[in-house]
Design an enzyme around this catalytic site. Structure first.
Site, PDB file in Angstrom:
ATOM      1  N   ASP A 356       0.827  -1.191   0.000  1.00  0.00           N
ATOM      2  CA  ASP A 356       0.000   0.000   0.000  1.00  0.00           C
ATOM      3  C   ASP A 356       0.870   1.253   0.000  1.00  0.00           C
ATOM      4  O   ASP A 356       1.838   1.352   0.770  1.00  0.00           O
ATOM      5  CB  ASP A 356      -0.899  -0.031   1.245  1.00  0.00           C
ATOM      6  N   GLU A 393       1.882  -0.414  -5.060  1.00  0.00           N
ATOM      7  CA  GLU A 393       1.000   0.699  -5.398  1.00  0.00           C
ATOM      8  C   GLU A 393       1.924   1.906  -5.496  1.00  0.00           C
ATOM      9  O   GLU A 393       2.303   2.497  -4.487  1.00  0.00           O
ATOM     10  CB  GLU A 393      -0.067   0.907  -4.318  1.00  0.00           C
TER      11      GLU A 393
END
Length: 705
Positions: A356, A393
């Site tokens: 993330d 990401e």
């Protein structure tokens, strides 16, 4: 959770016996480690003046059953505080009290009134009376604090299981929320197992039938569900408080050892079904939030090491949008991150990780972009992680965007440009055809310079963060009022269209175009070069009622409604057949790691428009065709994409001598079962042109021999 006994089922029997003796212990390994007849505890703190180990008999005890002081003179090696306690067994609850200066202006926040979790703790137990706010104010919080749990990872019988290491070129990822997947009463899962790791096991036949090869789980590290706006819960879990412990609320078992073993039961069962497990991991921030947040672990252990502090050291740098930023490139934190990843691979057998806001891991303590960030290279070069899928990401909340430029040799990237460009094309936006063409062939304009395989690009149109596929074609704007943030949360750049009516509609002119568009998105995602990912429930048109940021919606807004499966059985069938044929490919690059550039050079590919050899790359073009041959499969394909508001007739290439006629495999404008067919019954095309309906995709194929 109530009174949690210190008893684990047969795999790791524990008892509540008190420690018989205390020894100096050792600094390594960190955490609570079973040694001989007891447990060695080790924790890092550079500036603490005194450390206490707290042992609890029950999760909601107001006071520890025993307090063991870790002596500075004998039990400290450099910055590591350690002690060995005999007689302790798996299931023992524990925590730390740290004494030292409380001087926020110097970045120090020691608070001996707070029970702190062990950063290396393998389990976390949470009392029913857990109160996040009690960790933000003065006063002892022992009764309401989370506690770490002593566990023995070696006690589990894996029965020969190992990570699968499936080639990325033969992989399809399904992004899934453990709780939301089976929490709905209509899931068909037994009541006890709904919303748990065990519930996922019950649904493995569904996943196999759908044809996915990997599930990517939204965060399963223990997080703080109370870190949400008033009256709501943190549902997504992007607020970890332990990087080693599986989230206990996702376990159907309520003993301290249950979450770890049930998670491993799930992994083992999925592996037996040929399905990999990828974890969405959050190493960019924690649940301790900003300077007003609670003291749960890291803040009270060594605040200035674990976090990136602002120029005003009483505040936190906030590159995450959540209040704090983990100091990932500090040697101590780097080690913890790599140790965590190794643990989940070696002891929990997971197959990969999606990071993330991974671009934050490129920042130094001042927030500056590092040309060669140590933590990323530690991960990239670690031999234990060498076979794992590493997915970034490649952006953060402070504006850093690294799609195509994320450092490292092993990292794959969520291709946000694929999402945006495919959405824009099918919405009918101007100037989209050229970008779409690049996305179809693996985005060489983005990734070609890296000489990496095509699967460096993780292709997706929807994910947890944003609209579901149904909502992408049902809402023109977000509807996030239920989140309690006055609609200010969630992106405004959705590139969506409601096709005539905002939200659910029975209008006979609206529903067909929505269904068609859903199939368009699935087709392009699955047939483009790259590693495809689909969102949980998109195969049955799951809706979040227009909410594009349902992070705090632990209810039917987020839970998968299984009644949609029979309602949209045509979409499910379409997705299943797409997946099936993708996995039937003969892919030379699977084992040899042929680069995207080499793959494109080897293949035979030509662009066309409605006329052969005349692609329209102009700004107001809305159509494109591609002819490609796959000699290894003895097949040739013709892909037709028409996002124009009217039907268009496309000339078809003349097949060379010996090739059979063109056959129609896919036409998203047709009703099921003609929208996608099994290859042996694919109808022949008897004329040299194909009429593509408005806003549709068609795929034709022919045998070469």
């Amino acid at each position: 959770m109530g009174q949690v006994p210190l008893v684990c089922p047969p795999r790791a029997v524990a008892q509540s016996g008190r420690a018989k003796d205390v020894a100096v212990g050792r600094s390594a390994p960190l955490g609570a480690t079973l040694v001989g007849g007891g447990v060695n505890f080790s924790v890092f703190s550079r500036n603490a003046s005194r450390v206490e180990l707290l042992l609890f008999d029950r999760i909601d005890d107001t006071h520890p059953a025993r307090v063991i002081e870790i002596q500075t003179a004998t039990n400290r090696t450099l910055d590591y505080w350690h002690v060995s306690v005999e007689g302790i067994k798996p299931g023992q609850l524990y925590g730390f009290r740290m004494y030292g200066p409380f001087d926020p202006q110097r970045g120090m926040r020691f608070d001996p009134e707070k029970v702190l979790l062990d950063p290396y703790g393998r389990g976390v137990a949470i009392p029913e009376s857990y109160n996040r706010s009690s960790a933000t104010v003065s006063g002892d919080n022992a009764a309401t604090a989370m506690k770490s749990v002593v566990l023995d990872p070696s006690s589990y019988d894996w029965e020969g299981d190992l990570p699968l290491h499936r080639p990325a070129s033969r992989s399809i990822i399904y992004e899934l929320h453990v709780r939301g997947f089976t929490r709905n009463p209509n899931s068909g899962v037994s009541e006890r197992n709904r919303g748990t790791y065990a519930g996922v096991i019950e649904k493995i036949p569904y996943l196999r039938d759908l044809g996915i090869t990997a599930i990517e789980l939204l965060p399963v590290f223990q997080f703080d569900p109370g870190n949400a706006v008033s009256g709501r819960l943190n549902y997504w879990g992007y607020d970890p408080i332990s990087f080693f412990a599986p989230h206990c609320a996702y376990s159907s078992r309520r003993d301290p050892c249950g979450p770890m073993d049930e998670f491993r039961d799930m992994v083992k069962a999925l592996h037996r079904a040929g399905i990999e497990v990828i974890l969405d991991v959050v190493f960019n921030h924690t649940a301790e939030s900003d300077h007003n947040g609670p003291t749960l672990s890291f803040r009270g252990l060594e605040n200035g090491v674990y976090y990136v502090l602002d120029h005003d050291r009483s505040r936190y740098a906030n590159y995450t949008g959540t209040g704090n930023t983990l100091n990932a490139n500090h040697p101590v934190v780097r080690r913890m991150i790599v140790d965590s990843l190794r643990y989940w691979v070696q002891e929990m057998h997971v197959d990969g990780f999606r990071f993330d806001l991974a671009s934050i891991l490129n920042r130094d303590e001042a927030g500056n972009l590092m040309p060669s960030p140590p933590v990323l290279w530690d991960i990239d070069s670690d031999p234990v992680l060498a076979g794992s899928k590493l997915i970034a990401e490649a952006w953060d909340a402070a504006g850093l965007y690294q799609v195509g430029s994320f450092p490292g040799h092993s990292w794959r990237e969520w291709n946000g440009r694929f999402r945006d460009d495919v959405r824009s094309f099918f919405r009918g936006d101007e100037d989209t055809v050229g970008r779409l063409a690049d996305r179809l062939i693996g985005s060489p304009q983005i990734y070609g310079h890296k000489a990496r395989e095509a699967e460096q690009s993780v292709n997706f149109v929807t994910c947890h963060d944003g609209f579901t596929l149904n909502d992408l074609v049902s809402y023109s704007t977000k509807h996030n009022e239920d989140n309690g943030e006055h609609g200010h949360d969630g992106t405004d750049d959705n590139r969506s269209d409601n096709w005539g009516v905002e939200g659910p509609s029975e209008d006979p002119t609206v529903e067909p175009i929505r269904n068609l568009q859903v199939k368009n998105f699935l087709t392009v995602t699955m047939l483009s070069l790259g590693l495809p990912m689909i969102l949980m429930g998109d195969e049955m048109r799951r809706t979040q009622r227009g909410n594009n940021n349902a992070w705090c919606q632990d209810n039917e807004v987020s839970w998968l409604d299984w009644d949609l499966l029979p309602k949209h059985s045509d979409v499910y069938r379409f997705a299943r057949l797409l997946n099936q044929h993708r996995l039937m490919r003969i892919e030379e690059a699977a084992e040899s790691r042929v680069s995207l550039n080499e793959l494109l050079q080897r293949g035979s590919r030509a662009w066309h428009g409605v006329r052969l050899w005349a692609p329209d790359w102009s700004q107001n073009s809305h159509s494109l065709a591609m002819h490609m041959s796959c000699p290894a499969d003895d097949l040739t394909f013709y892909l037709i994409l028409n996002s124009y508001r009217e039907p268009l007739e496309f000339e078809l290439p003349i097949l060379r001598d010996g090739a059979q006629q063109w056959r129609r495999w896919i036409d998203t404008s047709l009703k099921s079962p003609d929208d996608i067919v099994e290859w042996p019954v694919a109808p022949k095309i008897s004329i040299p042109a194909y009429m593509a309906a408005a806003r549709s995709v068609a795929v034709l194929y022919a045998r070469l021999g």
